[in-house]
Scaffold this motif. Sequence first.
Motif, mmCIF file in Angstrom:
data_model
loop_
_atom_site.group_PDB
_atom_site.id
_atom_site.type_symbol
_atom_site.label_atom_id
_atom_site.label_comp_id
_atom_site.label_asym_id
_atom_site.label_seq_id
_atom_site.Cartn_x
_atom_site.Cartn_y
_atom_site.Cartn_z
ATOM 1 N N THR A 117 -2.973 -1.703 -9.074
ATOM 2 C CA THR A 117 -1.730 -2.446 -8.864
ATOM 3 C C THR A 117 -1.315 -2.414 -7.399
ATOM 4 O O THR A 117 -0.432 -3.162 -6.989
ATOM 5 N N GLY A 118 -1.940 -1.522 -6.635
ATOM 6 C CA GLY A 118 -1.548 -1.362 -5.245
ATOM 7 C C GLY A 118 -0.395 -0.395 -5.075
ATOM 8 O O GLY A 118 0.053 -0.141 -3.955
ATOM 9 N N ASP A 147 7.035 -11.980 -6.161
ATOM 10 C CA ASP A 147 6.500 -11.219 -5.027
ATOM 11 C C ASP A 147 5.707 -10.009 -5.508
ATOM 12 O O ASP A 147 4.663 -9.672 -4.959
ATOM 13 N N VAL A 148 6.206 -9.348 -6.556
ATOM 14 C CA VAL A 148 5.486 -8.206 -7.118
ATOM 15 C C VAL A 148 4.158 -8.670 -7.712
ATOM 16 O O VAL A 148 3.116 -8.038 -7.532
ATOM 17 N N HIS A 151 1.746 -9.330 -5.035
ATOM 18 C CA HIS A 151 1.253 -8.061 -4.491
ATOM 19 C C HIS A 151 0.146 -7.496 -5.375
ATOM 20 O O HIS A 151 -0.884 -7.025 -4.878
ATOM 21 N N LYS A 154 -2.946 -9.611 -4.821
ATOM 22 C CA LYS A 154 -3.535 -9.367 -3.493
ATOM 23 C C LYS A 154 -4.326 -8.068 -3.460
ATOM 24 O O LYS A 154 -5.484 -8.036 -3.019
ATOM 25 N N THR A 155 -3.734 -6.989 -3.958
ATOM 26 C CA THR A 155 -4.419 -5.693 -3.914
ATOM 27 C C THR A 155 -5.615 -5.666 -4.857
ATOM 28 O O THR A 155 -6.638 -5.034 -4.553
ATOM 29 N N ARG A 178 4.350 -17.057 0.714
ATOM 30 C CA ARG A 178 4.794 -15.722 0.306
ATOM 31 C C ARG A 178 3.650 -14.712 0.386
ATOM 32 O O ARG A 178 3.854 -13.563 0.791
ATOM 33 N N LEU A 179 2.464 -15.152 -0.001
ATOM 34 C CA LEU A 179 1.312 -14.258 0.039
ATOM 35 C C LEU A 179 0.974 -13.873 1.473
ATOM 36 O O LEU A 179 0.672 -12.708 1.761
ATOM 37 N N SER A 182 3.573 -11.424 2.738
ATOM 38 C CA SER A 182 3.314 -10.093 2.180
ATOM 39 C C SER A 182 2.165 -9.406 2.890
ATOM 40 O O SER A 182 2.205 -8.206 3.172
ATOM 41 N N THR A 183 1.120 -10.183 3.209
ATOM 42 C CA THR A 183 -0.039 -9.618 3.910
ATOM 43 C C THR A 183 0.332 -9.175 5.314
ATOM 44 O O THR A 183 -0.110 -8.126 5.789
ATOM 45 N N GLY A 185 3.346 -8.347 6.287
ATOM 46 C CA GLY A 185 4.347 -7.294 6.231
ATOM 47 C C GLY A 185 5.663 -7.647 6.891
ATOM 48 O O GLY A 185 6.341 -6.771 7.424
#
Length: 208
Positions: A117-118, A147-148, A151, A154-155, A178-179, A182-183, A185
Amino acid sequence: MVELNRAGKNVDLITLTTLPDLDSLGGMSYLSELLSYADLEKFYGMEKLILDLWKERKKRNILIVAAMNDWEIARVIAKLDKINQMKMEDYTSLQQALSGIYEAPWEDQVTLKSATTGIKKLDEVTGGFQNGEVTILAARPSMGKNDVMLHFAKTAGWAGFLPLVFSMEMPERLITTRLMASTAGFNLAKCEIQKECSIKFKKINGRM
């Protein structure tokens, strides 16, 4: 009902009315009302409908995978026949499932590969995303569910898995934005000037 069945007695309304604690089950009138909703033929029909739809979906998936991986015709036919032969009677009894668990300590343990899940503490609690599980992420509106979810995707992708994202509320451009945020930061809400965001996106574009 389980106790009656184990004792070899009929499980029906008449037998239930002989129980001393009938009131704890709702009483005679309640049980009679439940009986009026029961229709075994409709249940079997719905059961067959669900199985047939599941078979069609599985067969479509097999054909897609076969086309992508250039399977031999014999292998495709064998897979499709296996799906067609499945019946409602093909199930695992509770006794059989428990016997399998009972024997597990003496068998070679298979290490399950799970998608992370990261979030380390969440992985420790859940074991990550396991094959065959359905995970539902729920919260009030505007709490950051998307967003979660991004995430997690992505992870999992960075860990070597292939995440697929479907959205009925956000267009592709917004999801990608958004991705990328998030990447990189940084907080997307604080990017007041679109040009500034674009510059930041270009710097991180190579990481995506």
